[in-house]
Design a protein around this motif. Structure first.
Motif, PDB file in Angstrom:
ATOM      1  N   ILE A 179      -3.718  44.605  11.138  1.00  0.00           N
ATOM      2  CA  ILE A 179      -4.240  45.961  10.940  1.00  0.00           C
ATOM      3  C   ILE A 179      -4.949  46.084   9.594  1.00  0.00           C
ATOM      4  CG2 ILE A 179      -3.579  48.366  10.661  1.00  0.00           C
ATOM      5  CD1 ILE A 179      -1.430  47.933  12.765  1.00  0.00           C
ATOM      6  N   PRO A 180      -4.379  45.583   8.473  1.00  0.00           N
ATOM      7  CA  PRO A 180      -5.133  45.655   7.205  1.00  0.00           C
ATOM      8  C   PRO A 180      -6.449  44.883   7.253  1.00  0.00           C
ATOM      9  CG  PRO A 180      -2.814  45.213   6.784  1.00  0.00           C
ATOM     10  CD  PRO A 180      -3.015  45.069   8.263  1.00  0.00           C
ATOM     11  N   VAL A 181      -6.488  43.758   7.995  1.00  0.00           N
ATOM     12  CA  VAL A 181      -7.736  42.998   8.106  1.00  0.00           C
ATOM     13  C   VAL A 181      -8.792  43.825   8.823  1.00  0.00           C
ATOM     14  CG1 VAL A 181      -8.780  40.873   8.982  1.00  0.00           C
ATOM     15  CG2 VAL A 181      -6.444  40.839   8.114  1.00  0.00           C
ATOM     16  N   LEU A 182      -8.373  44.563   9.856  1.00  0.00           N
ATOM     17  CA  LEU A 182      -9.312  45.410  10.585  1.00  0.00           C
ATOM     18  C   LEU A 182      -9.886  46.510   9.704  1.00  0.00           C
ATOM     19  CD1 LEU A 182      -7.380  45.825  13.959  1.00  0.00           C
ATOM     20  CD2 LEU A 182      -9.433  44.462  13.570  1.00  0.00           C
ATOM     21  N   LEU A 183      -9.119  46.928   8.710  1.00  0.00           N
ATOM     22  CA  LEU A 183      -9.547  48.016   7.847  1.00  0.00           C
ATOM     23  C   LEU A 183     -10.225  47.532   6.572  1.00  0.00           C
ATOM     24  CD1 LEU A 183      -6.409  50.337   8.157  1.00  0.00           C
ATOM     25  CD2 LEU A 183      -8.538  50.428   9.469  1.00  0.00           C
ATOM     26  N   THR A 198       2.966  47.116   6.556  1.00  0.00           N
ATOM     27  CA  THR A 198       2.724  47.508   7.949  1.00  0.00           C
ATOM     28  C   THR A 198       3.802  46.930   8.862  1.00  0.00           C
ATOM     29  OG1 THR A 198       0.349  47.528   7.497  1.00  0.00           O
ATOM     30  CG2 THR A 198       1.028  47.517   9.806  1.00  0.00           C
ATOM     31  N   ILE A 199       4.128  45.650   8.643  1.00  0.00           N
ATOM     32  CA  ILE A 199       5.188  45.033   9.445  1.00  0.00           C
ATOM     33  C   ILE A 199       6.514  45.745   9.217  1.00  0.00           C
ATOM     34  CG2 ILE A 199       6.524  42.923   9.788  1.00  0.00           C
ATOM     35  CD1 ILE A 199       4.056  41.338   9.190  1.00  0.00           C
ATOM     36  N   TYR A 200       6.797  46.086   7.958  1.00  0.00           N
ATOM     37  CA  TYR A 200       8.059  46.775   7.652  1.00  0.00           C
ATOM     38  C   TYR A 200       8.148  48.105   8.398  1.00  0.00           C
ATOM     39  CZ  TYR A 200      11.623  49.284   5.024  1.00  0.00           C
ATOM     40  OH  TYR A 200      12.726  50.005   4.679  1.00  0.00           O
ATOM     41  N   SER A 227      -5.619  39.415  17.833  1.00  0.00           N
ATOM     42  CA  SER A 227      -4.713  40.498  18.236  1.00  0.00           C
ATOM     43  C   SER A 227      -4.706  40.655  19.754  1.00  0.00           C
ATOM     44  CB  SER A 227      -5.135  41.814  17.573  1.00  0.00           C
ATOM     45  OG  SER A 227      -5.044  41.735  16.170  1.00  0.00           O
ATOM     46  N   CYS A 228      -5.882  40.550  20.354  1.00  0.00           N
ATOM     47  CA  CYS A 228      -5.950  40.619  21.817  1.00  0.00           C
ATOM     48  C   CYS A 228      -5.168  39.476  22.442  1.00  0.00           C
ATOM     49  CB  CYS A 228      -7.404  40.589  22.284  1.00  0.00           C
ATOM     50  SG  CYS A 228      -8.338  42.081  21.877  1.00  0.00           S
ATOM     51  N   ALA A 229      -5.280  38.274  21.867  1.00  0.00           N
ATOM     52  CA  ALA A 229      -4.537  37.126  22.394  1.00  0.00           C
ATOM     53  C   ALA A 229      -3.040  37.363  22.313  1.00  0.00           C
ATOM     54  CB  ALA A 229      -4.924  35.868  21.627  1.00  0.00           C
ATOM     55  N   ILE A 230      -2.580  37.959  21.217  1.00  0.00           N
ATOM     56  CA  ILE A 230      -1.146  38.214  21.043  1.00  0.00           C
ATOM     57  C   ILE A 230      -0.658  39.258  22.040  1.00  0.00           C
ATOM     58  CG2 ILE A 230       0.560  39.125  19.430  1.00  0.00           C
ATOM     59  CD1 ILE A 230      -1.272  37.988  17.180  1.00  0.00           C
ATOM     60  N   LEU A 231      -1.410  40.338  22.194  1.00  0.00           N
ATOM     61  CA  LEU A 231      -1.001  41.394  23.121  1.00  0.00           C
ATOM     62  C   LEU A 231      -0.978  40.892  24.564  1.00  0.00           C
ATOM     63  CD1 LEU A 231      -2.947  44.418  21.593  1.00  0.00           C
ATOM     64  CD2 LEU A 231      -0.473  44.043  21.555  1.00  0.00           C
ATOM     65  N   VAL A 232      -2.005  40.127  24.952  1.00  0.00           N
ATOM     66  CA  VAL A 232      -2.038  39.591  26.313  1.00  0.00           C
ATOM     67  C   VAL A 232      -0.879  38.632  26.531  1.00  0.00           C
ATOM     68  CG1 VAL A 232      -3.359  38.162  27.922  1.00  0.00           C
ATOM     69  CG2 VAL A 232      -4.521  39.890  26.554  1.00  0.00           C
TER      70      VAL A 232
END
Length: 860
Positions: free
Chosen positions: A256-260, A683-685, A277-282
């Motif tokens: 998420i920070p990389v996207l921003l 973010t992970i926390y 991220s798409c690979a992880i979600l799939v």
């Protein structure tokens, strides 16, 4: 001289040519029955037609243009030239549109090239000098090989642990399904297959199977305990479902920070973050749906009485031995918990120290097989002399055994500047790029009067500064132009002396030779001359002035007026420039009969020096010093060395300094490294805190991150690499991968705690039960990144730091987190118990878990 002998000036010549070559329209005839267009002769179409133009009449005889001038066909600009090897040529650059596919554009050009060749004269040969798609094709091919090797290694790990082709097929099927789903999302977002997206896909191989492995291993464990595959699939998926959701969402949260991220670096890696991220979600979705279904249908009950062959007995022996060794060492660590806690804090401190100490870099230098060079000579060098030196450099470069061919040009940035484009032989037929550039730099010094700078062509070129001879730039600017110009040469000398820098040059050209013409306005007025007439006469002689145009059916051609080259080689010829005095009427032939006045009677000519140009930045005068880094020196070390020189010179407050170009982008990226990592951890926390509804458990899960960072930094240091932007992305990936081990242990321990088991036995049991899936997923991630870390193939230099950071971080963290997490969980559970107000009673044996109790817990 011939014109002056006949009483003519260049302005007279210009007027005669303009009058003789007329293309003015002459009208139409409009009658009662017909309309006719009038076309009068008078247009000249080639240089030969201009020779007979009558400029004036002298003593009753015409003075023709060819009597006082040389008239010939030439080119519009004869101060530019290019060569392919030893042969003259014309270089044509083709740039694709921003949304076009490079390979498709190149293929279409190559397809049409034979058609264009057929339309050219036989003496002209059209060939491709620089095919940027070649490095793209090679990189894509290499990534495909890396991807295939990663898949094979990951599948091999699964097979060795589960000893079943059916069990191995289940996560193996999850792999292509996840990758195909990822490509579908890429297509939906309009992404292409490029170095960045392929890097994301290759890395995803190592951990998209993690969720499937965790699900599969938990189901297989229940089958090994005697359950039917269908029942084991239901129970195992129910037990591990929340764990997989936690792993998946927390891993996506890393990006998420990389996207921003802002800036050029953020735009480059946004596609990387979205793809991975798409690979992880799939993969998470596949693991929660497809994997349990396949387990229920494909797995068979385990026959404990079946005799295994020697190979599988050896494999089981190794796995059981490692598991037993871990159990024994874990008991020792749990006995010496405070010591392990101290090791945890020591790891945290070492990782911070390593992060501060390790050299910082921007992007790794790729070996694309192409090198660009820029050459520069003295400002007053003539074009023919520069061309000869450029051809000599080209000849020497072609003699290098690593060089395939050379294209060179002169005059694009000025008559004293040239460029060289060098294509190298395949990597297996030559040495390293850095060695070749050092060799070429030594070769170029043998040509007197030429300064040459070489740098490799990069697929990922993020410059962002003003055009310069090197990628890194240091800019000084001030409103006090005299103080700036006095200080800049000193700074240049000090930077040239730094061992961390190479090819340091300046865009300050204040010693450009000039011929200064001071007009005596009173004398000029006495002859009836104005400053404008004098300047016009000089422009006619030396300005390459267009005085007419030749119009043909296919093209238009300029008619250029200038003095002969022999008069341009001799500065004293300026005194023989003549201007016609005003005030008299026209004589015979339309040329004024007024006397002509030599320039030396109304002006003084002297030599001087002055700036070739004045650069400005933010509307202030500026001087930019460009440089390369020395071999083995990171851009971070170079920046620090320049800052030390800046401090030693004690820059006045009126002069502001800053880095531009790639150096500025590096500084921006460096400033964002720590906030980026902290934002990812925060973010992970937050995500884990929401999932576990706890402030404490996320800290336990994140406690192994310093060991991963330490391992990554140690690996980069061991291989002599700096902490580049690519390596930072690898560390971010580690943040997401490493906490997976802790999540698997913490989830199991929380369940045992909810069942009434005390903290120490609960975390010990969780660590032992989850040991096999932790080892399996970590080995899969390591072996998935090993081909990237090896760094073989085209464009591998860009990917290698990421692979090395991941492999090094996983190897170190795998050893430490298996012990750090149980200890941290034990102490933080005490904090959680205190804060929640629950009973703080622990068993009397909390300091050590005995063998009998361990055997009983394992049996349970």
């Amino acid at each position: 001289d011939a014109a002056a002998a006949r009483g003519l000036t260049l302005n007279d010549v210009r007027s005669a040519v303009v009058s003789a070559n007329s293309s003015a329209p002459v009208g139409r005839l409009r009658g009662e029955n017909k309309n006719l267009t009038l076309k009068a002769s008078g247009e000249l179409t080639k240089a030969e037609d201009f020779q007979s133009i009558i400029v004036a009449w002298r003593n009753g005889a015409p003075v023709r243009l060819n009597e006082i001038a040389k008239v010939y066909d030439s080119v519009e600009n004869d101060q530019i030239a290019a060569w392919q090897g030893d042969e003259r040529g014309i270089a044509l650059a083709v740039f694709r549109q921003s949304d076009a596919n490079t390979i498709q554009v190149v293929d279409s050009i190559k397809e049409k090239l034979p058609i264009y060749q057929a339309q050219l004269p036989p003496s002209i040969k059209a060939s491709v000098l620089n095919d940027r798609s070649r490095s793209i094709r090679e990189s894509v091919y290499d990534v495909k090989e890396t991807l295939a090797l990663s898949i094979i290694l990951v599948v091999l790990v699964i097979f060795l642990f589960l000893k079943s082709f059916a069990a191995t097929m289940i996560p193996s099927l999850a792999l292509p399904v996840s990758l195909i789903g990822t490509c579908a999302f890429m297509y939906m977002f309009g992404y292409s297959i490029n170095n960045i997206s392929l890097l994301a896909i290759t890395l995803a191989v190592g951990f998209v199977v993690d969720d499937a492995i965790v699900m599969l291993e938990n189901i297989v464990r229940h089958i090994e305990e005697g359950m039917k595959p269908f029942d084991a699939a239901l129970k195992g998926s129910r037990e591990i479902g929340f764990t997989i959701i936690s792993i998946t969402l927390s891993l996506v949260a890393v990006f998420i920070p990389v996207l921003l991220m802002g800036g050029i670096v953020g735009r480059v890696f946004r596609e990387f973050a979205v793809t991975i991220s798409c690979a992880i979600l799939v993969s998470g979705f596949v693991s929660l749906t497809l994997t349990p279904m396949l387990c229920a249908r494909l797995l068979k009950p385990v026959d404990h009485h079946a005799k295994q062959n020697l190979f599988w007995r050896m494999v089981d022996g190794v796995i059981d031995g490692v598991t037993e060794a871990y159990r024994i060492t874990l008991d020792v660590v749990l006995r010496w918990r405070l010591t392990m806690l101290a090791v945890t804090f020591l790891t945290f401190g070492l990782s911070i120290w390593m992060f501060m100490w390790i050299p910082k870099g921007f992007f790794p230098v790729e070996d694309t097989g192409f090198i660009t060079g820029s050459t520069e000579a003295a400002s007053d060098i003539a074009f023919p002399a520069m061309a000869e030196r450029q051809k000599e450099i080209s000849r020497l470069i072609r003699m290098d055994p690593a060089v395939d061919y050379v294209t060179t040009s002169v005059g694009l940035g000025g008559t004293n500047q040239g460029s060289v484009y060098i294509a190298l032989k395949p990597k297996n037929q030559r040495s390293e790029m850095s060695e070749i550039i050092a060799r070429l730099r030594r070769t170029a010094t043998s040509v007197p009067g030429i300064n040459a700078v070489f740098q490799p062509v990069q697929n990922l070129n993020l410059n962002g500064g003003r055009a310069s001879r090197a990628p890194y730039q240091y800019t000084m600017q001030s409103g006090d132009i005299k103080g700036l110009y006095d200080l800049a040469p000193t700074m240049l000398q000090r930077m040239q002396a730094l061992p961390q820098l190479r090819d340091t040059t300046s865009d300050l050209k204040i010693t450009n030779p000039e011929m200064r013409i001071d007009i005596d306005k009173e004398k000029a007025a006495a002859f009836g001359l104005t400053s404008d007439q004098i300047r016009t006469a000089l422009y006619n002689a030396y300005g390459s002035r267009q005085i007419s145009t030749i119009f043909t059916q296919s093209a238009d051609y300029q008619v250029i007026l200038e003095t002969g080259h022999s008069f341009q080689d001799d500065p004293s010829a300026l005194t023989r420039v003549f201007i016609r005095a005003g005030g008299a009427g026209a004589g015979a032939g339309g040329v004024s009969a007024a006397p002509i006045i030599p320039l030396e009677q109304v002006a003084t000519v002297s030599r001087s020096v002055g700036p070739l140009w004045i650069n400005r930045q933010s509307q202030q005068p500026s001087v930019t010093l460009s440089f390369n880094t020395a071999p083995g020196t990171s851009i971070g070390e170079a920046v620090e060395a320049i800052r030390r020189v800046e401090a030693e010179l004690k820059m006045p407050p009126s002069v502001s300094t800053n880095f531009t170009g790639s150096a500025a982008l590096f500084q921006d990226a460096q400033k964002g490294q720590v906030p980026l990592i902290l934002a990812a951890i925060l973010t992970i926390y937050i995500v884990l805190g929401v999932l576990y509804e706890s402030y404490i458990h996320p800290i336990t899960i994140l406690s192994g991150l310093p060991s991963a960072g330490l391992g990554a930094l140690l690996a980069l240091w061991w291989y002599g690499m700096d902490l580049s932007v690519i390596a930072i992305i690898g560390i971010l990936l580690l943040v997401g991968i490493v906490k997976k081990n802790a999540i698997m242990m913490i989830d199991f321990a929380i369940e045992r705690r909810n069942a009434g088991v005390d903290a120490l036995p609960a975390i010990r049991e969780a660590a032992i039960i989850r040991f096999r899936p932790i080892i399996m997923t970590t080995l899969a991630a390591i072996l998935g990144a090993v081909p990237i870390a090896i760094g073989a193939g085209a464009g591998a230099e860009l990917r290698q730091p990421l692979g090395i950071a991941i492999v090094g971080g996983l190897c170190v963290s795998q050893v430490l987190t298996l012990y750090i997490t149980p200890v941290v969980y034990y102490y933080l559970d005490k904090v959680d118990t205190y804060l929640s107000g629950r009973s703080k009673r622990e068993p009397a044996t909390e300091g050590f878990v005995g063998e009998a109790e361990a055997a009983q817990q394992a049996a349970q």
